[in-house]
Design a protein around this motif. Structure first.
Motif, PDB file in Angstrom:
ATOM      1  N   LYS A  24      70.486 -78.912  -2.619  1.00 13.82           N
ATOM      2  CA  LYS A  24      68.968 -79.560  -2.232  1.00 13.82           C
ATOM      3  C   LYS A  24      68.902 -79.359  -0.705  1.00 13.82           C
ATOM      4  CE  LYS A  24      67.060 -77.914  -6.384  1.00 13.82           C
ATOM      5  NZ  LYS A  24      66.805 -76.535  -6.619  1.00 13.82           N
ATOM      6  N   VAL A  25      70.075 -80.421   0.096  1.00 10.97           N
ATOM      7  CA  VAL A  25      69.814 -80.387   0.937  1.00 10.97           C
ATOM      8  C   VAL A  25      70.281 -80.001   1.977  1.00 10.97           C
ATOM      9  CG1 VAL A  25      68.948 -82.559   2.777  1.00 10.97           C
ATOM     10  CG2 VAL A  25      67.787 -82.406   0.459  1.00 10.97           C
ATOM     11  N   HIS A  26      72.488 -81.103   1.193  1.00 11.42           N
ATOM     12  CA  HIS A  26      73.578 -81.175   2.215  1.00 11.42           C
ATOM     13  C   HIS A  26      73.795 -79.370   2.643  1.00 11.42           C
ATOM     14  CE1 HIS A  26      76.257 -83.315   4.806  1.00 11.42           C
ATOM     15  NE2 HIS A  26      77.433 -82.507   3.764  1.00 11.42           N
ATOM     16  N   VAL A  27      74.166 -78.653   1.622  1.00 14.86           N
ATOM     17  CA  VAL A  27      74.954 -77.478   1.931  1.00 14.86           C
ATOM     18  C   VAL A  27      73.820 -76.526   2.334  1.00 14.86           C
ATOM     19  CG1 VAL A  27      75.799 -75.516   1.017  1.00 14.86           C
ATOM     20  CG2 VAL A  27      76.458 -78.229   0.473  1.00 14.86           C
ATOM     21  N   PRO A  28      72.718 -76.359   2.609  1.00 14.75           N
ATOM     22  CA  PRO A  28      71.703 -75.747   2.894  1.00 14.75           C
ATOM     23  C   PRO A  28      71.216 -76.591   4.710  1.00 14.75           C
ATOM     24  CG  PRO A  28      70.156 -76.649   0.709  1.00 14.75           C
ATOM     25  CD  PRO A  28      71.857 -77.233   1.062  1.00 14.75           C
ATOM     26  N   LYS A  29      71.219 -77.270   4.879  1.00 17.95           N
ATOM     27  CA  LYS A  29      71.574 -77.756   6.212  1.00 17.95           C
ATOM     28  C   LYS A  29      73.016 -77.042   7.098  1.00 17.95           C
ATOM     29  CE  LYS A  29      70.071 -81.606   7.290  1.00 17.95           C
ATOM     30  NZ  LYS A  29      70.048 -83.224   7.277  1.00 17.95           N
ATOM     31  N   ILE A  30      73.536 -77.886   6.276  1.00 22.65           N
ATOM     32  CA  ILE A  30      74.995 -76.833   7.308  1.00 22.65           C
ATOM     33  C   ILE A  30      74.517 -75.322   7.163  1.00 22.65           C
ATOM     34  CG2 ILE A  30      77.397 -76.204   6.524  1.00 22.65           C
ATOM     35  CD1 ILE A  30      77.124 -79.203   4.789  1.00 22.65           C
ATOM     36  N   MET A  31      74.074 -74.612   6.379  1.00 25.05           N
ATOM     37  CA  MET A  31      74.343 -73.208   6.063  1.00 25.05           C
ATOM     38  C   MET A  31      73.228 -72.377   6.996  1.00 25.05           C
ATOM     39  SD  MET A  31      76.476 -72.054   4.200  1.00 25.05           S
ATOM     40  CE  MET A  31      76.352 -70.103   4.883  1.00 25.05           C
ATOM     41  N   ALA A  32      72.020 -73.123   7.614  1.00 25.86           N
ATOM     42  CA  ALA A  32      71.164 -72.959   8.795  1.00 25.86           C
ATOM     43  C   ALA A  32      72.058 -73.419  10.184  1.00 25.86           C
ATOM     44  CB  ALA A  32      70.252 -73.977   8.429  1.00 25.86           C
ATOM     45  N   THR A  33      72.880 -73.859  10.258  1.00 25.36           N
ATOM     46  CA  THR A  33      73.550 -73.833  11.452  1.00 25.36           C
ATOM     47  C   THR A  33      73.853 -73.035  11.935  1.00 25.36           C
ATOM     48  OG1 THR A  33      75.693 -74.320  11.112  1.00 25.36           O
ATOM     49  CG2 THR A  33      74.248 -76.993  10.881  1.00 25.36           C
ATOM     50  N   GLY A  34      73.673 -72.097  10.696  1.00 23.68           N
ATOM     51  CA  GLY A  34      75.085 -70.298  11.743  1.00 23.68           C
ATOM     52  C   GLY A  34      76.141 -70.145  11.877  1.00 23.68           C
ATOM     53  N   LYS A  35      76.952 -70.862  11.645  1.00 18.39           N
ATOM     54  CA  LYS A  35      78.715 -71.013  12.437  1.00 18.39           C
ATOM     55  C   LYS A  35      79.216 -70.358  11.141  1.00 18.39           C
ATOM     56  CE  LYS A  35      77.321 -73.008  16.173  1.00 18.39           C
ATOM     57  NZ  LYS A  35      77.313 -72.227  17.045  1.00 18.39           N
ATOM     58  N   PHE A  36      78.574 -70.304   9.418  1.00 18.98           N
ATOM     59  CA  PHE A  36      79.563 -70.034   8.285  1.00 18.98           C
ATOM     60  C   PHE A  36      78.918 -68.947   7.882  1.00 18.98           C
ATOM     61  CE2 PHE A  36      79.801 -74.441   9.432  1.00 18.98           C
ATOM     62  CZ  PHE A  36      81.337 -74.733   9.511  1.00 18.98           C
ATOM     63  N   ILE A  37      79.475 -67.889   7.326  1.00 16.60           N
ATOM     64  CA  ILE A  37      79.454 -67.300   6.496  1.00 16.60           C
ATOM     65  C   ILE A  37      78.594 -67.594   5.379  1.00 16.60           C
ATOM     66  CG2 ILE A  37      80.146 -64.136   5.849  1.00 16.60           C
ATOM     67  CD1 ILE A  37      82.257 -64.382   8.123  1.00 16.60           C
ATOM     68  N   THR A  38      79.799 -68.034   4.647  1.00 18.75           N
ATOM     69  CA  THR A  38      79.463 -67.870   3.198  1.00 18.75           C
ATOM     70  C   THR A  38      79.821 -69.735   2.481  1.00 18.75           C
ATOM     71  OG1 THR A  38      79.257 -67.030   1.045  1.00 18.75           O
ATOM     72  CG2 THR A  38      81.342 -66.535   1.199  1.00 18.75           C
ATOM     73  N   HIS A  39      79.108 -70.449   1.683  1.00 15.88           N
ATOM     74  CA  HIS A  39      79.560 -71.232   0.954  1.00 15.88           C
ATOM     75  C   HIS A  39      79.718 -70.851  -0.287  1.00 15.88           C
ATOM     76  CE1 HIS A  39      78.435 -74.579  -1.520  1.00 15.88           C
ATOM     77  NE2 HIS A  39      79.269 -75.574  -0.380  1.00 15.88           N
ATOM     78  N   LYS A  40      80.943 -71.707  -1.023  1.00 19.22           N
ATOM     79  CA  LYS A  40      81.411 -72.103  -2.613  1.00 19.22           C
ATOM     80  C   LYS A  40      81.677 -73.245  -2.306  1.00 19.22           C
ATOM     81  CE  LYS A  40      82.456 -68.347  -5.093  1.00 19.22           C
ATOM     82  NZ  LYS A  40      81.762 -68.213  -6.043  1.00 19.22           N
ATOM     83  N   GLU A  80      75.193 -88.640   7.622  1.00 16.78           N
ATOM     84  CA  GLU A  80      74.008 -88.709   6.506  1.00 16.78           C
ATOM     85  C   GLU A  80      74.430 -88.466   4.913  1.00 16.78           C
ATOM     86  OE1 GLU A  80      72.266 -84.661   6.409  1.00 16.78           O
ATOM     87  OE2 GLU A  80      71.441 -85.748   8.266  1.00 16.78           O
ATOM     88  N   ILE A  81      75.967 -88.195   4.995  1.00 17.32           N
ATOM     89  CA  ILE A  81      76.464 -88.672   3.314  1.00 17.32           C
ATOM     90  C   ILE A  81      76.615 -90.479   3.578  1.00 17.32           C
ATOM     91  CG2 ILE A  81      78.743 -88.671   2.333  1.00 17.32           C
ATOM     92  CD1 ILE A  81      78.822 -85.743   3.461  1.00 17.32           C
ATOM     93  N   LYS A  82      77.539 -90.734   4.649  1.00 19.01           N
ATOM     94  CA  LYS A  82      77.741 -92.442   4.760  1.00 19.01           C
ATOM     95  C   LYS A  82      76.880 -92.879   4.523  1.00 19.01           C
ATOM     96  CE  LYS A  82      81.914 -94.430   5.644  1.00 19.01           C
ATOM     97  NZ  LYS A  82      82.391 -94.866   4.340  1.00 19.01           N
ATOM     98  N   GLU A  83      75.741 -92.872   4.934  1.00 21.53           N
ATOM     99  CA  GLU A  83      74.214 -93.662   4.822  1.00 21.53           C
ATOM    100  C   GLU A  83      73.945 -93.594   3.763  1.00 21.53           C
ATOM    101  OE1 GLU A  83      71.861 -92.022   8.171  1.00 21.53           O
ATOM    102  OE2 GLU A  83      72.915 -94.224   9.402  1.00 21.53           O
ATOM    103  N   ARG A  84      73.898 -92.211   2.799  1.00 16.30           N
ATOM    104  CA  ARG A  84      72.681 -92.296   1.711  1.00 16.30           C
ATOM    105  C   ARG A  84      73.774 -93.147   0.956  1.00 16.30           C
ATOM    106  NH1 ARG A  84      69.143 -89.438  -0.111  1.00 16.30           N
ATOM    107  NH2 ARG A  84      69.397 -88.599  -2.655  1.00 16.30           N
TER     108      ARG A  84
END
Length: 100
Positions: A24-40, A80-84
């Motif tokens: 819900k949070v982390h992967v969508p934020k990474i994809m929103a950077t526009g640097k990656f085509i897709t994710h698995k 963010e991962i470390k803090e959470r």
């Protein structure tokens, strides 16, 4: 084609929270950077580690995209991962190139 792989070893006590947060949070934020085509995302079945092991894979076309991501976004996302999750999640990365 290139692959940025992030392997996470997750303590069983936080795995449900971690999975939901990743989806819900982390992967969508990474994809929103526009640097990656897709994710698995994959759960590694034969991991020798305690807890559960997962592989998050982000695909990109040019190495410059990865470099820009690492310089601009990665430090914040790693923090963010470390803090959470603290010591409950251990992560390491690798970069792969498609050869066949």
């Amino acid at each position: 084609m290139f692959l940025y792989n992030v392997t996470h070893i997750v303590e069983d006590t936080v795995v449900d929270d971690w999975l939901l947060w990743m989806e819900k949070v982390h992967v969508p934020k990474i994809m929103a950077t526009g640097k990656f085509i897709t994710h698995k995302s994959w759960r590694i079945i034969d991991s020798p580690n305690e807890g559960s092991t997962y592989s998050n894979q982000f695909f990109f076309e040019e190495l410059e995209q990865y470099v820009a991501y690492m310089e601009t976004f990665a430090p914040e996302f790693e923090l963010e991962i470390k803090e959470r999750f603290g010591e409950n999640v251990l992560s390491f990365t690798s970069i792969m190139q498609d050869v066949l």
